[in-house]
Design a protein around this motif. Structure first.
Motif, PDB file in Angstrom:
ATOM      1  N   VAL A  82      35.637  46.222  34.931  1.00 52.10           N
ATOM      2  CA  VAL A  82      35.589  45.459  36.080  1.00 52.10           C
ATOM      3  C   VAL A  82      35.363  43.903  35.744  1.00 52.10           C
ATOM      4  N   THR A  83      34.188  43.717  34.648  1.00 53.29           N
ATOM      5  CA  THR A  83      33.972  42.604  34.722  1.00 53.29           C
ATOM      6  C   THR A  83      35.146  41.518  33.841  1.00 53.29           C
ATOM      7  N   THR A  84      35.733  42.136  33.067  1.00 56.92           N
ATOM      8  CA  THR A  84      36.670  41.447  32.472  1.00 56.92           C
ATOM      9  C   THR A  84      37.903  41.178  33.069  1.00 56.92           C
ATOM     10  N   LEU A  85      38.357  42.258  33.950  1.00 58.05           N
ATOM     11  CA  LEU A  85      39.307  41.934  34.903  1.00 58.05           C
ATOM     12  C   LEU A  85      39.057  40.850  35.921  1.00 58.05           C
ATOM     13  N   LEU A  86      37.917  40.890  36.465  1.00 58.06           N
ATOM     14  CA  LEU A  86      37.622  40.009  37.606  1.00 58.06           C
ATOM     15  C   LEU A  86      37.318  38.339  37.023  1.00 58.06           C
ATOM     16  N   LEU A  87      37.158  38.541  35.758  1.00 60.83           N
ATOM     17  CA  LEU A  87      37.063  37.040  34.846  1.00 60.83           C
ATOM     18  C   LEU A  87      38.550  36.471  34.977  1.00 60.83           C
ATOM     19  N   ASN A  88      39.384  37.315  34.807  1.00 63.32           N
ATOM     20  CA  ASN A  88      40.866  36.576  34.849  1.00 63.32           C
ATOM     21  C   ASN A  88      40.975  35.738  36.007  1.00 63.32           C
ATOM     22  N   PHE A  89      40.407  36.077  37.189  1.00 62.11           N
ATOM     23  CA  PHE A  89      40.698  35.337  38.340  1.00 62.11           C
ATOM     24  C   PHE A  89      39.723  34.029  38.327  1.00 62.11           C
TER      25      PHE A  89
END
Length: 350
Positions: free
Chosen positions: A148-155
């Motif tokens: 979750v955290t790595t995916l959201l950090l993309n944005f």
């Protein structure tokens, strides 16, 4: 019918699985091409001709392969240790903006070219590392799921890049177009082929793939990372420090994705825009799975993906078929590869 786990999957089966997966994906994609009213054999021939039938096609295919190798390696290294790094896209962009910011320093323009290139590459890699270390520390300290955290950090990373190129790092000579100040000439990667975009970043990517293969197959760190991925509890019982191992893996994985962004700026663009990456970070996950997390296999998987993406454009113009068939084929390859991996681990019994 039941599935029975294989005690020792044969090496031949492990090697043939990716080839079978790609062949199955091409067959299914061929059916879609046929439904669209074109000959699949001719379509694939045009894809190969567009990717390798000319000097321009070859150079563009290899240029597209370069960042895919690095983002594929980033995902493969992390997944091998069960660190689910889905943030390759954000790490790519942060590495790119770090290179542009580093290039704005007056001392960089005054550096000899080899030193400016080396320090710029390091700056991009370090930026990618830092973006992945945050989610890892949240996982180690509080048990937060890094998917979750790595995916959201993309944005977050893309929005940060947009903020910088619209503000402090905006090029005043770009006529209002949102892009960063160009990097100095001393930090530009040399070309491998005159009058083309093919640059020395390809050699760096190939060297990194070979180095990571050696690291995983021949070093103590590689053994610890594999142990952490196969059975964390057994690895900890054997004396492997899981936090230290995962931190090292995160530095390597994030650094590779950041390096991909740095190389794309230094070798192709020369500046940063928000459309710098056509989803290189997300494509790296597909490539890592197609390669079965093998660093040398990543090279072939990246070349396959680049061939589809580059060749599909010429095929689309000739047959009036949407070039999105390349995305469909690569996605199907991932699905068929997951099935192939399952069948290498299990056999069907009556």
């Amino acid at each position: 019918m039941r599935f029975e786990r294989r005690d020792h999957p044969s090496r031949l089966l492990t090697v043939l699985a990716p080839l079978g997966a790609v062949l199955a994906a091409l067959i299914v994609a061929g059916l879609l091409i046929a439904i669209a009213g074109a000959n699949p054999i001719r379509a694939y021939g045009l894809i190969l001709k567009g990717a390798f039938g000319s000097r321009l096609g070859i150079s563009e295919t290899l240029t597209r392969t370069t960042p895919l190798i690095l983002t594929g390696l980033a995902a493969a290294v992390a997944f091998r240790a069960r660190l689910w790094n889905i943030g390759g896209e954000g790490q790519f962009y942060l590495g790119a903006i770090a290179v542009a910011g580093f290039g704005m320093m007056p001392m960089v323009a005054a550096m000899p070219a080899p030193l400016a290139i080396l320090t710029s590459l390091i700056a991009g890699a370090v930026a990618g590392m830092l973006l992945l270390l945050g989610p890892l520390l949240l996982r180690l300290k509080f048990g937060v799921d890094e998917v979750v955290t790595t995916l959201l950090l993309n944005f977050v990373a893309v929005l940060f890049v947009s903020l910088m190129i619209e503000g402090a790092m905006k090029d005043p000579l770009a006529f209002g177009w949102p892009q960063s100040v160009p990097i100095p000439d001393s930090a530009v990667l040399p070309k491998l082929l005159a009058r083309s975009r093919l640059h020395a970043g390809l050699l760096i990517a190939l060297a990194m793939a070979a180095a990571i293969w050696w690291l995983q197959a021949r070093s103590v760190f590689g053994m610890k990372a594999r142990a952490a991925g196969l059975n964390p509890r057994a690895a900890a019982f054997a004396g492997v420090s899981l936090p230290k191992t995962l931190v090292a893996v995160a530095c390597l994985s994030g650094g590779l994705a950041g390096l991909a962004g740095a190389i794309e700026v230094m070798g192709v663009k020369g500046y940063v825009t928000t459309d710098l990456s056509p989803s290189y970070g997300y494509s790296g996950i597909v490539i890592a799975m197609l390669a079965n997390l093998n660093p040398l296999g990543v090279i072939l998987a990246a070349l396959f993906s680049a061939t589809m993406f580059v060749g599909a454009d010429s095929m689309s113009r000739a047959l009036s078929i949407p070039s999105y068939i390349a995305d469909v084929t690569v996605a199907l390859s991932l699905l068929t590869m997951l099935v192939a991996i399952f069948l290498t681990q299990y056999r069907v019994r009556r």
